[in-house]
Design an enzyme around this catalytic site. Structure first.
Site, PDB file in Angstrom:
ATOM      1  N   LYS A 118      36.711  41.939-117.081  1.00  0.00           N
ATOM      2  CA  LYS A 118      37.745  41.184-116.363  1.00  0.00           C
ATOM      3  C   LYS A 118      38.937  40.915-117.262  1.00  0.00           C
ATOM      4  O   LYS A 118      40.085  41.000-116.823  1.00  0.00           O
ATOM      5  CB  LYS A 118      37.162  39.862-115.838  1.00  0.00           C
ATOM      6  CG  LYS A 118      36.093  40.066-114.777  1.00  0.00           C
ATOM      7  CD  LYS A 118      36.400  39.255-113.535  1.00  0.00           C
ATOM      8  CE  LYS A 118      35.496  39.656-112.379  1.00  0.00           C
ATOM      9  NZ  LYS A 118      34.105  39.160-112.544  1.00  0.00           N
ATOM     10  N   LYS A 225      29.582  53.430-107.858  1.00  0.00           N
ATOM     11  CA  LYS A 225      28.878  52.653-106.835  1.00  0.00           C
ATOM     12  C   LYS A 225      29.847  52.026-105.838  1.00  0.00           C
ATOM     13  O   LYS A 225      31.047  51.940-106.095  1.00  0.00           O
ATOM     14  CB  LYS A 225      28.030  51.573-107.497  1.00  0.00           C
ATOM     15  CG  LYS A 225      28.799  50.484-108.181  1.00  0.00           C
ATOM     16  CD  LYS A 225      27.828  49.363-108.545  1.00  0.00           C
ATOM     17  CE  LYS A 225      28.596  48.076-108.799  1.00  0.00           C
ATOM     18  NZ  LYS A 225      27.778  46.903-108.876  1.00  0.00           N
ATOM     19  N   LYS A 228      33.693  46.233-103.920  1.00  0.00           N
ATOM     20  CA  LYS A 228      34.903  45.714-103.274  1.00  0.00           C
ATOM     21  C   LYS A 228      36.159  46.191-103.969  1.00  0.00           C
ATOM     22  O   LYS A 228      37.122  46.595-103.332  1.00  0.00           O
ATOM     23  CB  LYS A 228      34.884  44.178-103.312  1.00  0.00           C
ATOM     24  CG  LYS A 228      34.106  43.574-102.180  1.00  0.00           C
ATOM     25  CD  LYS A 228      33.847  42.099-102.427  1.00  0.00           C
ATOM     26  CE  LYS A 228      32.397  41.799-102.120  1.00  0.00           C
ATOM     27  NZ  LYS A 228      31.941  40.480-102.493  1.00  0.00           N
TER      28      LYS A 228
END
Ligand code: TRP
Length: 360
Positions: A118, A225, A228
């Protein structure tokens, strides 16, 4: 709830409130939760405080919490069998998070993979190997104090998650592979607490996979994968037309070049999805067609869309019904909050006491 409740192992898991649930959430988490609800003492929650670490729009956050609740229920979680609650409805969690942070090291938190990912994204630093290394993140964060997007909440995300788990004294925490490191930190914080205060208060929670491997649900974009942030999702709430369109647009290749070749990644991904939603014989049929080079990807996708719809459409119907039923939804979470707070308050009381915070 039945009277055996006390003897059952405690299961705890949560989903971050950052958007509608997709097929990856369904097969990676929800479906497992549903299968566990009869045999374990389950508590499932919506992690809205965790969602705050990435600064969602307030109106969106509220809407997301509500739709995830509807999705939990629509997928089959029964509020009569489980404790279903919203994280922020249990203020004891926030207080224990403060206490637990006294024993969480800044260094270990900064080395957590999810934090580094992040922080890297927020700071625009390339992945290690692509010209940057871990030191760059540290230097950038410490040197650049204008960058508020790498906030302290993001750093202490694992502390909050550890508290979610420890406050319930959970035995099992069904989560995907990407959460393993957080679970490891949870065990570490619990052990550290025990040894610091010379107690055996916390035991060590473990992941749960029904004896098999963690399921990794692929996306429709050929690699990686379903997620979102990848924009490659099939949502439980997708209508028939949207869903079919998405599947028909899934990335493929130019077709098998010779008999019995190993499927390329995009095709393997479609097979993996098929393995989740279709009859074994359907999958076998298309694998055979791939092996003898007679496969037509259009047919494969059509069938795949059909079989996904069989899973998602009934759930979609229920989501739409539930979403309109504010009264029912708020009844469910109010009751869940009451039940969760009872558990949490006991743990918090005991933790405060162990740490030396006593009432006069
Ligand atoms: N971090 C988890 C995720 O992103 C969500 C989560 C928060 C969680 N607290 C938890 C999962 C406690 C299991 C247990 O998926």
């Amino acid at each position: 709830m039945d009277t055996n409740q006390d003897k059952k192992k405690v299961v705890l898991s949560g989903i971050r409130a950052t958007g509608n649930l997709h097929l990856g959430n369904y097969y990676g988490a929800l479906n497992k939760f549903v299968r566990m609800q009869d045999d374990y003492d389950c508590r499932f929650f919506i992690a809205d405080l965790h969602a705050l670490t990435t600064h969602p729009d307030p109106a969106m956050l509220h809407a997301n919490v509500k739709s995830i609740l509807a999705e939990y229920l629509a997928a089959g979680l029964d509020p009569e069998k489980n404790i279903l609650y919203v994280q922020s409805d249990v203020p004891e969690i926030s207080e224990m998070y403060l206490l637990m942070n006294m024993h969480a090291g800044i260094g270990e938190l900064m080395r957590t993979a999810s934090f580094k990912d992040k922080a890297r994204k927020a700071l625009g630093i390339a992945k290690p190997g692509a010209g940057a290394d871990d030191d760059d993140i540290e230097k950038e964060i410490i040197g650049n104090n204008h960058n508020k997007s790498v906030n302290a909440g993001l750093l202490t995300y694992p502390t909050l998650m550890a508290v979610d788990i420890l406050i319930h004294h959970a035995d099992f925490v069904p989560v995907g592979k990407d959460q393993e490191q957080h679970l490891e930190l949870t065990r570490r914080f619990g052990r550290r607490f025990n040894s610091f205060y010379k107690t055996d208060y916390f035991s060590e929670p473990v992941n749960f996979n029904f004896g098999g491997q963690a399921v990794k649900v692929p996306g429709l974009d050929g690699s990686g994968k379903m997620g979102k942030s990848e924009g490659n999702c099939i949502y439980l709430i997708d209508d028939e037309k949207t869903l079919r369109k998405k599947v028909m647009r899934a990335v493929t290749d130019q077709g098998p070049q010779e008999p019995n070749s190993t499927p390329t990644e995009p095709i393997q991904n479609l097979f993996t999805l098929m393995e989740l939603v279709s009859d074994p014989s359907t999958l076998e049929h298309f694998k055979q067609a791939y092996a003898d080079c007679s496969i037509r990807y259009g047919d494969l996708k059509k069938q795949l869309a059909e079989d996904i719809l069989k899973v998602t459409l009934p759930i979609r119907e229920r989501i739409l019904d539930l979403r309109d039923n504010d009264e029912y939804l708020s009844k469910v979470v109010r009751r869940g909050a009451e039940q969760a707070r009872e558990v949490a308050a006991k743990t918090l009381r005991e933790v405060r006491e162990i740490m030396g915070i006593r009432k006069f």
